[in-house]
Design a protein around this motif. Structure first.
Motif, PDB file in Angstrom:
ATOM      1  N   THR B 467       0.833  -1.208   0.000  1.00 23.84           N
ATOM      2  CA  THR B 467       0.000   0.000   0.000  1.00 23.84           C
ATOM      3  C   THR B 467       0.865   1.255   0.000  1.00 23.84           C
ATOM      4  OG1 THR B 467      -0.260  -0.415   2.344  1.00 23.84           O
ATOM      5  CG2 THR B 467      -2.141  -0.876   0.966  1.00 23.84           C
ATOM      6  N   LEU B 468       2.020   1.193   0.677  1.00 23.88           N
ATOM      7  CA  LEU B 468       2.930   2.334   0.643  1.00 23.88           C
ATOM      8  C   LEU B 468       3.390   2.590  -0.782  1.00 23.88           C
ATOM      9  CD1 LEU B 468       4.435   4.252   2.664  1.00 23.88           C
ATOM     10  CD2 LEU B 468       6.392   2.756   2.356  1.00 23.88           C
ATOM     11  N   GLY B 469       3.724   1.508  -1.473  1.00 27.95           N
ATOM     12  CA  GLY B 469       4.133   1.632  -2.872  1.00 27.95           C
ATOM     13  C   GLY B 469       3.034   2.277  -3.701  1.00 27.95           C
ATOM     14  N   LEU B 470       1.801   1.840  -3.473  1.00 30.73           N
ATOM     15  CA  LEU B 470       0.666   2.419  -4.202  1.00 30.73           C
ATOM     16  C   LEU B 470       0.563   3.915  -3.940  1.00 30.73           C
ATOM     17  CD1 LEU B 470      -2.430   0.072  -3.997  1.00 30.73           C
ATOM     18  CD2 LEU B 470      -1.251   0.906  -6.006  1.00 30.73           C
ATOM     19  N   ASN B 471       0.725   4.287  -2.681  1.00 30.07           N
ATOM     20  CA  ASN B 471       0.616   5.702  -2.338  1.00 30.07           C
ATOM     21  C   ASN B 471       1.713   6.522  -2.991  1.00 30.07           C
ATOM     22  OD1 ASN B 471      -1.663   5.480  -0.865  1.00 30.07           O
ATOM     23  ND2 ASN B 471      -0.634   5.195   1.081  1.00 30.07           N
ATOM     24  N   ILE B 472       2.938   5.971  -2.987  1.00 28.51           N
ATOM     25  CA  ILE B 472       4.047   6.707  -3.605  1.00 28.51           C
ATOM     26  C   ILE B 472       3.798   6.854  -5.095  1.00 28.51           C
ATOM     27  CG2 ILE B 472       6.497   6.559  -4.172  1.00 28.51           C
ATOM     28  CD1 ILE B 472       6.902   5.322  -1.406  1.00 28.51           C
ATOM     29  N   PHE B 473       3.297   5.773  -5.692  1.00 26.93           N
ATOM     30  CA  PHE B 473       2.979   5.811  -7.112  1.00 26.93           C
ATOM     31  C   PHE B 473       1.920   6.884  -7.380  1.00 26.93           C
ATOM     32  CE2 PHE B 473       0.608   3.987 -10.786  1.00 26.93           C
ATOM     33  CZ  PHE B 473       1.614   4.164 -11.711  1.00 26.93           C
ATOM     34  N   ALA B 474       0.910   6.942  -6.500  1.00 25.30           N
ATOM     35  CA  ALA B 474      -0.155   7.939  -6.664  1.00 25.30           C
ATOM     36  C   ALA B 474       0.423   9.343  -6.600  1.00 25.30           C
ATOM     37  CB  ALA B 474      -1.215   7.761  -5.587  1.00 25.30           C
ATOM     38  N   LEU B 475       1.322   9.571  -5.630  1.00 22.88           N
ATOM     39  CA  LEU B 475       1.950  10.887  -5.502  1.00 22.88           C
ATOM     40  C   LEU B 475       2.725  11.241  -6.758  1.00 22.88           C
ATOM     41  CD1 LEU B 475       3.393  11.266  -1.925  1.00 22.88           C
ATOM     42  CD2 LEU B 475       1.641  12.599  -3.053  1.00 22.88           C
ATOM     43  N   TYR B 476       3.431  10.236  -7.284  1.00 25.65           N
ATOM     44  CA  TYR B 476       4.227  10.458  -8.484  1.00 25.65           C
ATOM     45  C   TYR B 476       3.326  10.886  -9.635  1.00 25.65           C
ATOM     46  CZ  TYR B 476       6.660   9.101 -12.736  1.00 25.65           C
ATOM     47  OH  TYR B 476       7.180   9.093 -13.999  1.00 25.65           O
ATOM     48  N   ILE B 477       2.209  10.148  -9.813  1.00 24.44           N
ATOM     49  CA  ILE B 477       1.259  10.475 -10.884  1.00 24.44           C
ATOM     50  C   ILE B 477       0.725  11.898 -10.703  1.00 24.44           C
ATOM     51  CG2 ILE B 477      -1.049   9.934 -11.763  1.00 24.44           C
ATOM     52  CD1 ILE B 477       0.552   7.760 -12.607  1.00 24.44           C
ATOM     53  N   VAL B 478       0.346  12.190  -9.479  1.00 24.74           N
ATOM     54  CA  VAL B 478      -0.251  13.498  -9.218  1.00 24.74           C
ATOM     55  C   VAL B 478       0.761  14.608  -9.515  1.00 24.74           C
ATOM     56  CG1 VAL B 478      -1.111  14.982  -7.399  1.00 24.74           C
ATOM     57  CG2 VAL B 478      -1.931  12.658  -7.564  1.00 24.74           C
ATOM     58  N   ARG B 479       2.013  14.411  -9.070  1.00 22.64           N
ATOM     59  CA  ARG B 479       3.040  15.435  -9.324  1.00 22.64           C
ATOM     60  C   ARG B 479       3.301  15.597 -10.800  1.00 22.64           C
ATOM     61  NH1 ARG B 479       6.537  14.622  -4.635  1.00 22.64           N
ATOM     62  NH2 ARG B 479       5.352  15.641  -3.005  1.00 22.64           N
ATOM     63  N   LYS B 480       3.352  14.476 -11.486  1.00 22.29           N
ATOM     64  CA  LYS B 480       3.753  14.536 -12.874  1.00 22.29           C
ATOM     65  C   LYS B 480       2.700  15.243 -13.720  1.00 22.29           C
ATOM     66  CE  LYS B 480       5.539  11.869 -16.670  1.00 22.29           C
ATOM     67  NZ  LYS B 480       5.782  10.575 -17.231  1.00 22.29           N
ATOM     68  N   TYR B 481       1.426  14.963 -13.431  1.00 26.88           N
ATOM     69  CA  TYR B 481       0.389  15.484 -14.312  1.00 26.88           C
ATOM     70  C   TYR B 481      -0.356  16.666 -13.726  1.00 26.88           C
ATOM     71  CZ  TYR B 481       1.301  11.307 -16.936  1.00 26.88           C
ATOM     72  OH  TYR B 481       1.927  10.338 -17.664  1.00 26.88           O
ATOM     73  N   ARG B 482       0.142  17.131 -12.584  1.00 31.66           N
ATOM     74  CA  ARG B 482      -0.607  18.221 -11.966  1.00 31.66           C
ATOM     75  C   ARG B 482      -0.564  19.463 -12.848  1.00 31.66           C
ATOM     76  NH1 ARG B 482       0.688  19.328  -6.050  1.00 31.66           N
ATOM     77  NH2 ARG B 482       2.763  19.437  -6.913  1.00 31.66           N
ATOM     78  N   GLU B 483      -1.696  20.123 -12.954  1.00 30.36           N
ATOM     79  CA  GLU B 483      -1.766  21.366 -13.709  1.00 30.36           C
ATOM     80  C   GLU B 483      -2.033  22.491 -12.725  1.00 30.36           C
ATOM     81  OE1 GLU B 483      -1.091  21.897 -16.695  1.00 30.36           O
ATOM     82  OE2 GLU B 483      -0.873  19.828 -17.341  1.00 30.36           O
TER      83      GLU B 483
END
Lengths: 265, 486
Positions: B467-483
């Motif tokens: 679940t930690l991995g999932l959360n980090i992945f989510a953060l990565y996605i959010v940072r990368k595509y954040r507008e």
């Protein structure tokens, strides 16, 4: 009305693009716009001026039926684009908005690349047959919006990364790319600094060769600089409509005179 | 004096200090607030904080360290054979403590008079019966050493309590005095209070972080214990899960991990489209009236206890799937299956996806929609090409949150998918997940030294890492595509 005759006279010299007669707008119980008659001419810039809340933006949004997206708004009267009533049941507001483009007060680039922002309209309307043609449309539109030189090397970086003035010109390029017949601009310079404003104004003047341009503005200097015809709205009424020079130098209505000399508004 | 009373006294002193400081602040500025640096109430709050905070902190520290200190002192007085090993010392200390507590309770309720106490000191054998009459039960007969230690324990505890009371109240009064002395128009009371507020906020966030860290550490230590007794290769790569309590268990995580991921995948397959479409309808199409009752109704789904979902899976969905899909298609005859648990769990996490996505879609600026509609796009084109891309990071976050909910779910799995660890592709077969096995390894008679029990910690840690991995992945996605919008 006296001023209408001036407008009628102009019709003989220049072709009428949009003719509005007896337009009323209600927002719920508020009567926002009362009995507006106006003719928008091709190849001209028409400026709408007036104090805040006078109904000028409301009227602008009637011209491409953007008021349809507000549930409480009710529009009556007739608005004809090239002789066809745009509020007729046979008219698809989506098609209409492709013909009557709009630029908004605040720059609102989509969260996409610069290229995709401009290509958005042509893509959804299927205006181009090939990638090369689309590239061409994007390039011409950006050139028309005087933005090409600044962005040609970074077409695929996000549109939201541009400066405010560049973003607004990007939005103009986006509107121009669908080759509209009329371009509506709702206070396009209110969020821009003087240099960006000057660039956009210059642009408006170039664009009027291709479309009828309608601009809502709070700046009377801007109206005087860019428009050929000016309409003054006050409390939901169209008070006076005429040649820009005449409105600013020799207004017929005392309210217009008070407004342009800074006494009301 | 009981701790509660001390705390109340300190707070009362702080309240008095507040009033005094406020009044003296006003007086020092001759009643003109504009001549002081801060408002009078800030001087009051400064005095309140200075009175209460150090005193209460001292009391907290004292209460933590006093038992340790007393234990040490008493243990050194116990006979040598009682303190020979750590276990025997613990047992002896437990006796001492229970006798001391029993005496305390009996004396304070008046069941035993201090004179009787003297008699017991010479003859402790009757003490157990006497305490029993007074309603205090002891585990065994009291020896004279234990009684002596218990008496010492009580004496030491009461001395220390008294010391603490005096010290805490003294610190509170000293704090009040200092604060009152500081009251001058040019004292920056407002800034001093501000610093304390910041300290309080830092303290609160530190607690959350330290709790997480200590949970992880406790799991890591038990997991290391487990791997000392069981090879990690067999744990991570073993494809058989068959714990046997008399040894020779095969504890491979692969079938459990597979079951977890399979069931969660089906749950997401159900929840993501339904939840997302519901969110789009609610935020873009529904009128305010529909929205105002539909959204709470959907959110009710999140409030249903998972055991109720489990029952629904067991009684309704399971048999339905078996009778109308699995058996006619020849895919199995099990009432519990991956499909059952996945479908029901999917329904459970719909509100996680829909509610969060709805909020996120609503936060996309209206100007973007206007821009797209103004170009002649239809509503659904606008949603697909402008609104959803703009909301995507948030939606991905919502989906991953729902996914971690699904991965951690236990009850629906127990009742819906069964408890048989199996590695297979047929969704109509019973399988099970990591969480179910953690529960079953820890319930019942357990020996906390056998790998069969300790494996629960290794499973838990693995789940945590996933679940930690999932959360980090989510953060990565959010940072990368954040507008950035204005």
């Amino acid at each position: 009305m006296n001023d209408m005759r001036i407008a009628e006279r102009d019709v003989s010299t220049s072709e009428t693009k949009i003719a509005a007669r007896g337009v009323q707008v209600h927002y719920g119980t508020t009567h926002a716009l009362k009995d507006v008659d106006i003719d928008i001419l091709n190849g001209n810039v028409t400026a709408f001026i007036g104090p805040s809340g006078c109904g000028k933006s409301t009227f602008l949004r009637c011209l491409n039926r953007m008021n349809d997206t507000i549930a409480a708004a009710k529009v009556t009267g007739s608005i004809k684009l090239d002789g066809e009533d745009i509020y007729d049941a046979k008219v698809d507001p989506v098609q209409l908005r492709a013909k009557v483009g709009m630029v908004f007060q605040k720059p609102n680039p989509f969260p996409k690349s610069i290229y995709d922002n401009v290509a958005y309209g042509p893509k959804i309307h299927g205006l181009t047959r090939s990638k090369a043609e689309l590239d061409n449309v994007v390039e011409t539109s950006l050139k028309k919006a005087a933005l090409w030189n600044e962005v040609k090397d970074r077409l695929h970086s996000p549109g939201t990364g541009l400066s405010g003035g560049q973003q607004q010109r990007l939005c103009i390029a986006r509107a121009v790319a669908t080759s509209p017949e009329v371009l509506l601009m709702d206070e396009p310079c209110s969020a821009l600094d003087p240099i960006a404003t000057a660039q956009v104004e210059e642009l408006i003047d170039e664009l009027r060769g291709q479309f009828a341009v309608v601009i809502v503005t709070h700046s009377m200097q801007q109206a005087a600089r860019v428009s050929q015809k000016t309409a003054f709205f006050h409390l939901g009424n169209l008070v006076e409509f005429g040649e820009t020079g005449q409105i600013f130098t020799n207004p017929r209505d005392p309210r217009t005179e008070s407004y342009i000399s800074g006494r009301i508004g | 004096m009981p701790v509660l009373w001390i705390a109340l006294i300190v707070l009362a002193a702080a309240a008095i200090a507040y009033v005094l400081a406020r009044r003296s602040a006003l007086a020092s500025a001759q009643g003109d607030v504009r001549r002081m640096h801060s408002l009078p109430s800030y001087y009051g709050w400064h005095a309140f904080i200075l009175t209460a905070l150090p005193a209460l902190l001292l009391m907290l520290a004292w209460l933590i360290f006093q038992p340790l200190f007393i234990e040490n002192r008493i243990a050194s007085q116990l006979p040598a054979e009682a303190t020979a090993t750590a276990t025997s010392q613990q047992l002896a200390m437990r006796d001492v403590r229970s006798v001391a507590d029993g005496l305390q309770a009996a004396i304070s309720s008046g069941a035993i008079t201090p004179e009787e106490m003297e008699a017991f000191t010479n003859d402790p054998s009757t003490l157990r019966a006497r305490l029993g009459e007074a309603g205090v039960a002891l585990g065994g007969n009291v020896t004279s050493e234990t009684l002596e230690a218990a008496q010492n324990f009580r004496a030491l505890a009461s001395t220390m309590n008294l010391t603490m009371t005096v010290l805490v109240i003294g610190v509170a009064l000293a704090g009040a005095a200092i604060a009152l002395k500081q009251v001058r128009p040019d004292f920056w009371a407002r800034n001093a209070v501000e610093r304390t507020v910041m300290g309080l906020l830092i303290f609160a966030s530190a607690i959350a972080i330290f709790t997480t860290i200590s949970i992880v550490f406790s799991m890591v230590f038990e997991t290391m214990n487990f791997f000392r007794q069981y090879p990690w290769q067999s744990f991570f790569f073993g494809t058989t899960w068959s714990p046997v309590f008399h040894g020779n268990s095969q504890l491979g995580i692969v079938p459990l991990l597979w079951g977890t991921l399979y069931i969660s995948f089906i749950a997401l397959l159900v929840a993501v489209p339904i939840g997302l479409f519901a969110a789009i309808y609610l935020s873009e199409y529904a009128s305010n009236r529909v929205r105002s009752f539909a959204k709470p109704l959907i959110e009710v789904l999140a409030g249903i206890p998972t055991i109720v979902y489990g029952l629904f899976a067991l009684v309704t969905v399971g048999p339905l799937l078996r009778d109308y899909f699995a058996q006619p298609l020849g895919l199995g005859s099990s009432g519990t299956s991956v499909m059952t648990a996945g479908l029901v769990m999917g329904v459970m996490i719909i509100p996680f996806v829909s509610s969060l996505s709805d909020d996120i879609i609503n936060s996309v600026p209206q100007s973007l929609r206007d821009g797209s509609l103004g170009l002649g796009a239809t509503k659904s084109e606008t949603i697909r090409q402008v609104v959803l891309p703009a909301a995507l990071p948030g939606i991905v976050g919502a989906v991953l949150l729902a996914a971690s909910r699904a991965i951690g779910e236990t009850m629906i799995v127990v009742l819906g998918a069964g408890a048989a660890a199996r590695l297979g592709l047929n969704p109509f077969e019973a399988m099970t997940t990591i969480t179910v096995k953690i529960v079953s390894q820890l319930t019942g008679d357990t020996d906390f030294n056998s790998p069969e029990t300790l494996v629960a910690f290794a499973l838990g840690l693995t789940l945590f890492v996933i679940t930690l991995g999932l959360n980090i992945f989510a953060l990565y996605i959010v940072r990368k595509y954040r507008e950035q919008y204005e």
